[in-house]
Write an enzyme that holds these catalytic residues in place. Structure first.
Site, PDB file in Angstrom:
ATOM      1  N   ASP A  27       0.824  -1.210   0.000  1.00 58.64           N
ATOM      2  CA  ASP A  27       0.000   0.000   0.000  1.00 58.64           C
ATOM      3  C   ASP A  27       0.859   1.261   0.000  1.00 58.64           C
ATOM      4  OD1 ASP A  27      -2.414   1.360  -0.036  1.00 58.64           O
ATOM      5  OD2 ASP A  27      -2.589   1.399   2.153  1.00 58.64           O
ATOM      6  N   GLY A  28       0.329   2.329  -0.590  1.00 62.58           N
ATOM      7  CA  GLY A  28       0.979   3.634  -0.543  1.00 62.58           C
ATOM      8  C   GLY A  28       1.605   4.087  -1.855  1.00 62.58           C
ATOM      9  N   ASN A  29       1.336   3.369  -2.937  1.00 60.68           N
ATOM     10  CA  ASN A  29       1.897   3.774  -4.238  1.00 60.68           C
ATOM     11  C   ASN A  29       1.425   5.162  -4.663  1.00 60.68           C
ATOM     12  OD1 ASN A  29       2.934   1.226  -4.306  1.00 60.68           O
ATOM     13  ND2 ASN A  29       1.605   0.452  -5.939  1.00 60.68           N
ATOM     14  N   SER A  72      -7.681  -5.549  -5.112  1.00 59.14           N
ATOM     15  CA  SER A  72      -8.807  -6.078  -4.329  1.00 59.14           C
ATOM     16  C   SER A  72     -10.094  -5.981  -5.133  1.00 59.14           C
ATOM     17  CB  SER A  72      -8.949  -5.291  -3.024  1.00 59.14           C
ATOM     18  OG  SER A  72      -9.484  -3.998  -3.280  1.00 59.14           O
ATOM     19  N   ASN A  75     -11.073  -2.500  -5.437  1.00 64.63           N
ATOM     20  CA  ASN A  75     -10.271  -1.572  -6.249  1.00 64.63           C
ATOM     21  C   ASN A  75     -10.886  -1.250  -7.618  1.00 64.63           C
ATOM     22  OD1 ASN A  75      -7.129  -2.817  -4.919  1.00 64.63           O
ATOM     23  ND2 ASN A  75      -8.182  -0.928  -4.388  1.00 64.63           N
ATOM     24  N   ARG A 195       1.889  -4.698   6.243  1.00 63.94           N
ATOM     25  CA  ARG A 195       1.226  -3.670   5.446  1.00 63.94           C
ATOM     26  C   ARG A 195       2.094  -2.423   5.446  1.00 63.94           C
ATOM     27  NH1 ARG A 195      -4.909  -2.072   4.529  1.00 63.94           N
ATOM     28  NH2 ARG A 195      -4.574  -0.398   3.040  1.00 63.94           N
ATOM     29  N   ARG A 201      -4.953  -1.303   8.800  1.00 67.97           N
ATOM     30  CA  ARG A 201      -6.164  -2.092   8.535  1.00 67.97           C
ATOM     31  C   ARG A 201      -5.864  -3.238   7.589  1.00 67.97           C
ATOM     32  NH1 ARG A 201      -7.704   3.137   6.496  1.00 67.97           N
ATOM     33  NH2 ARG A 201      -7.211   3.304   4.279  1.00 67.97           N
ATOM     34  N   SER A 203      -8.202  -4.357   5.131  1.00 67.88           N
ATOM     35  CA  SER A 203      -8.792  -4.114   3.804  1.00 67.88           C
ATOM     36  C   SER A 203      -9.216  -5.395   3.080  1.00 67.88           C
ATOM     37  CB  SER A 203      -7.836  -3.288   2.936  1.00 67.88           C
ATOM     38  OG  SER A 203      -7.529  -2.060   3.549  1.00 67.88           O
ATOM     39  N   GLU A 214       1.032 -12.847  12.846  1.00 69.51           N
ATOM     40  CA  GLU A 214       1.696 -11.686  13.455  1.00 69.51           C
ATOM     41  C   GLU A 214       1.618 -10.511  12.469  1.00 69.51           C
ATOM     42  OE1 GLU A 214       2.950 -11.544  16.522  1.00 69.51           O
ATOM     43  OE2 GLU A 214       2.465 -13.654  16.876  1.00 69.51           O
TER      44      GLU A 214
END
Ligand code: IPE
Ligand code: IPE
Ligand code: MG
Length: 253
Positions: A27-29, A72, A75, A195, A201, A203, A214
């Site tokens: 995540d974060g692109n 997802s 998405n 993540r 989260r 998602s 973990e």
């Protein structure tokens, strides 16, 4: 590389206590690109490098499965242009990476509603899976058009139809039955979920499979992810005590 060489390359990691399965929410692109004044797709393109970092380290260490959340079921709600660019980036990337996957003895697999992907993306994916199917060092699983709720719903439907046609009784339905109807059948549950992007989260990723996983939330954007971040997660993981409901004292005994 021999185990002894790998150990000297990664001295802080215990090779006899590695996870079998690591799952990653990449995540974060978009934010990474925005910070640079670039369009979101620039971030997706730069995320490919991080995919290589993660899969290479998994293969080097001999981590058996690495699952990457790439798209997802939610998405599809993104702007059409971004969705189209992501789908064609997948075609390009899979095509270009097949040789590297073979060089590194990595097998490609996919989970998710593959039939719901555009033809070209599905075809590239199936070709990648076919051309790498005999590799044994590590398995790279792409979660595409995937969501945990979609997967569980599909499993419930299959099980219900088994009851209806008499191949299964209600009493026979166990946790194993449910696991066997998920896309991840025969794949161990992930010991680690990472993540990136600082978001805390899930998602809709691997909901059933992460019951005792973990969790690691990294404050970096996906294109910034390197082997070093992965190594630090593994170190942290190896220092955690996984109790599975028991007490610390019971584990020592
Ligand atoms: C993750 O990065 C990649 C995909 C979901 C395909 P994002 O595109 O979600 O980037 P942010 O979270 O908006 O920064
Ligand atoms: C999760 O990221 C999905 C993938 C990484 C493919 P999102 O960016 O779509 O998640 P939300 O919408 O922020 O929860
Ligand atoms: Mg995001």
């Amino acid at each position: 590389m021999k185990d002894i060489d790998i150990q000297s390359k990664y001295p802080t990691i215990r090779l006899d206590a590695l996870p079998k399965h690591v799952a990653i929410i990449m995540d974060g692109n978009g934010r990474w690109a925005k910070k640079r004044g670039k369009p979101r797709v620039f971030g997706h393109k730069n995320g490919v490098k991080a995919v290589r970092e993660a899969t290479e380290l998994a293969a080097e260490l001999g981590i058996e499965y690495i699952t990457l959340y790439a798209f997802s079921t939610e998405n599809w709600q993104r702007p059409r242009l971004e969705v189209n660019m992501l789908m064609s980036l997948l075609v390009d990337t899979i095509g270009k990476e097949i040789a590297t996957l073979n060089d590194n003895n990595i097998r490609l697999k996919a989970i998710g509603d593959i039939n719901g992907l555009p033809d070209k993306t599905r075809e590239a994916l199936l070709e990648g899976i076919e051309k790498t199917k005999n590799n044994t060092r590590s398995t790279l699983i792409l979660a595409l058009n995937y969501s945990g709720k979609w997967e569980i719903t599909r499993a419930v439907r299959q099980i219900a139809s088994g009851v209806l046609d008499g191949t299964l009784t209600i009493d026979q339905i166990s946790q194993d039955t449910i696991g066997a109807h998920l896309n991840t059948q025969n794949i161990p549950d992930p010991e680690i979920l990472i993540r990136t992007s600082g978001e805390h989260r899930i998602s809709n990723f691997l909901l059933w499979q992460i019951a005792y996983t973990e969790l690691f939330f990294l404050p970096i954007y996906w294109p910034e992810f390197t082997k070093q971040h992965f190594v630090e997660v593994l170190e942290d993981y190896q220092n955690r005590e996984r109790r599975f409901g028991k007490t610390s004292e019971q584990l020592e005994g």
